[in-house]
Design an enzyme around this catalytic site. Structure first.
Site, PDB file in Angstrom:
ATOM      1  N   ASP A 147       0.821  -1.216   0.000  1.00 41.82           N
ATOM      2  CA  ASP A 147       0.000   0.000   0.000  1.00 41.82           C
ATOM      3  C   ASP A 147       0.853   1.264   0.000  1.00 41.82           C
ATOM      4  O   ASP A 147       0.420   2.304  -0.472  1.00 41.82           O
ATOM      5  CB  ASP A 147      -0.932  -0.003   1.209  1.00 41.82           C
ATOM      6  CG  ASP A 147      -2.086  -0.953   1.024  1.00 41.82           C
ATOM      7  OD1 ASP A 147      -3.154  -0.502   0.585  1.00 41.82           O
ATOM      8  OD2 ASP A 147      -1.916  -2.164   1.288  1.00 41.82           O
TER       9      ASP A 147
ATOM     10  N   ASN B  22       1.878  -3.021   4.195  1.00 38.56           N
ATOM     11  CA  ASN B  22       0.901  -3.876   3.534  1.00 38.56           C
ATOM     12  C   ASN B  22      -0.083  -4.361   4.597  1.00 38.56           C
ATOM     13  O   ASN B  22       0.042  -4.035   5.778  1.00 38.56           O
ATOM     14  CB  ASN B  22       1.603  -5.044   2.834  1.00 38.56           C
ATOM     15  CG  ASN B  22       0.690  -5.793   1.878  1.00 38.56           C
ATOM     16  OD1 ASN B  22       0.060  -5.200   1.012  1.00 38.56           O
ATOM     17  ND2 ASN B  22       0.610  -7.098   2.036  1.00 38.56           N
TER      18      ASN B  22
END
Length: 368
Positions: free
Chosen positions: A249, A259
């Site tokens: 992310d 993440n």
């Protein structure tokens, strides 16, 4: 990718009415395949916040379309720059961890904010949003080409026997626009007829692995097995995992990766068992302005109800079921940060590099 043998993207413009953006409702999967119409910025922000859509690249694509929809709300009396700036702030505020959101909004703002003719503004915004999405698709396709090389090297070492891949959360085409990040090399390997198998973490508390990754892989005939989140270490200890592929992310210039919560534990287990651990991401997920993931990446804390209840299919439809005593308090951190030292490498659209600043700066010199 395929749904019931028909090709879909995860977000697209209605062919009959290009003022309507369509998305697949990920909250209903895998029990029901439903498509939701988005007509306003509020609609886009709502589906991002309630996780009707999720996945960093898809959130960026949705934000780009959100900026396009914001231009449809303008009138001849509107202050264009103020209106666009408000829409941009609203979109960026919806999810704090995924950097793709803010990057997409900035991309759109730079493309359209100096246009005052409303008709031209809307057309520019539409074109820019579509271009942003096509770029994400191409990024994922190239990620697949680059990641396939690693799968092929493992396959060669194993003399063509099954390559076992472990994933966490959903970094498939649902989380992107098409292909996915983690799934892109998996799909390309399957197209070549390679013998592959995917261990799919359930990914509590939202169960994106159990509900989304298994659904995707099943729709595309990829052999897979669902496992509880705590099983990965056991599999690694017994030689049942050849490689761990996870999404991202937000990554830092030094290679730290944020993440889905639980990713760090997989990295630790992989490191201890000498198993390659790769983060698979487009460059739009790299925040080149930050260097220390633990200190500088905002970790979203979500509603405790996601931990206190489990959502699934019952005889009465999709329901929330409590799994603990009433009055129990829960903590619900959406993401964790995996330090670069635990990461074998980053698989990107530009190629594969080590998770360190020198390599990242070299690979993305034209984007920093």
């Amino acid at each position: 990718m395929l749904v019931n043998k028909k090709s879909y993207k995860s977000i697209w413009l209605d062919e009959a009415d290009d003022t309507v953006v369509k998305v697949i409702d990920q909250q209903k999967l895998p029990f029901s395949f439903e498509i939701e119409d988005l007509k306003t910025v509020d609609d886009v922000c709502s589906v991002i916040q309630n996780m009707t859509i999720r996945g960093a690249p898809l959130l960026g694509a949705a934000a780009a379309f959100g900026m396009y929809l914001s231009t449809l709300e303008l009138s001849s009396h509107s202050n264009v720059k103020d209106h666009l700036a408000n829409a941009a702030r609203y979109l960026v505020s919806t999810r704090p961890t995924a950097v793709n959101l803010s990057m997409a909004v900035k991309y759109m703002f730079d493309k359209i904010s100096n246009e005052n003719d409303l008709a031209k503004l809307t057309e520019k915004a539409r074109s820019a949003a579509l271009s942003f999405c096509e770029n994400e698709i191409e990024n994922c396709r190239n990620i697949g080409v680059n990641g396939l090389k690693i799968i092929e090297s493992i396959r060669e070492r194993k003399a063509g026997s099954t390559v076992n891949i472990l994933t966490h959360c959903n970094a498939g085409w649902l989380a992107c626009v098409d292909y996915g990040t983690v799934t892109a090399p998996i799909y390309l390997a399957a197209e070549k007829g390679y013998d592959i198998h995917v261990w799919v973490d359930e990914t509590r508390p939202r169960n994106q692995g159990a509900r989304l990754t298994t659904w995707e892989l099943g729709q595309n005939n990829i052999p897979h097995t669902l496992i509880s989140d705590n099983t990965g270490g056991h599999l690694m200890q017994h030689g049942m995992v050849d490689i761990v592929l996870v999404g991202c992310d937000r990554a830092t210039i030094k290679g730290d990766v944020a993440n889905k919560i639980g990713t760090y534990l997989k990295a630790v287990a992989a490191f201890d068992n000498n198993i390659p651990f790769y983060s698979v991401l487009p460059s739009t997920s790299i925040d080149f302005k930050i260097s220390d993931g633990l200190r500088e990446i905002a970790i979203e804390e979500r509603d405790e109800e996601e931990v206190l209840f489990v959502n699934g299919l019952t005889d009465e439809g999709i329901k929330n079921v409590r799994i603990c005593p009433e009055g129990t308090k829960a903590a619900n951190y959406g993401f964790d940060v995996t330090p670069a030292r635990l990461i074998t490498g980053l698989i990107t659209e530009e190629g594969i590099c080590r998770a360190d600043e020198v390599e990242i700066r070299r690979m993305f010199s034209g984007k920093i």
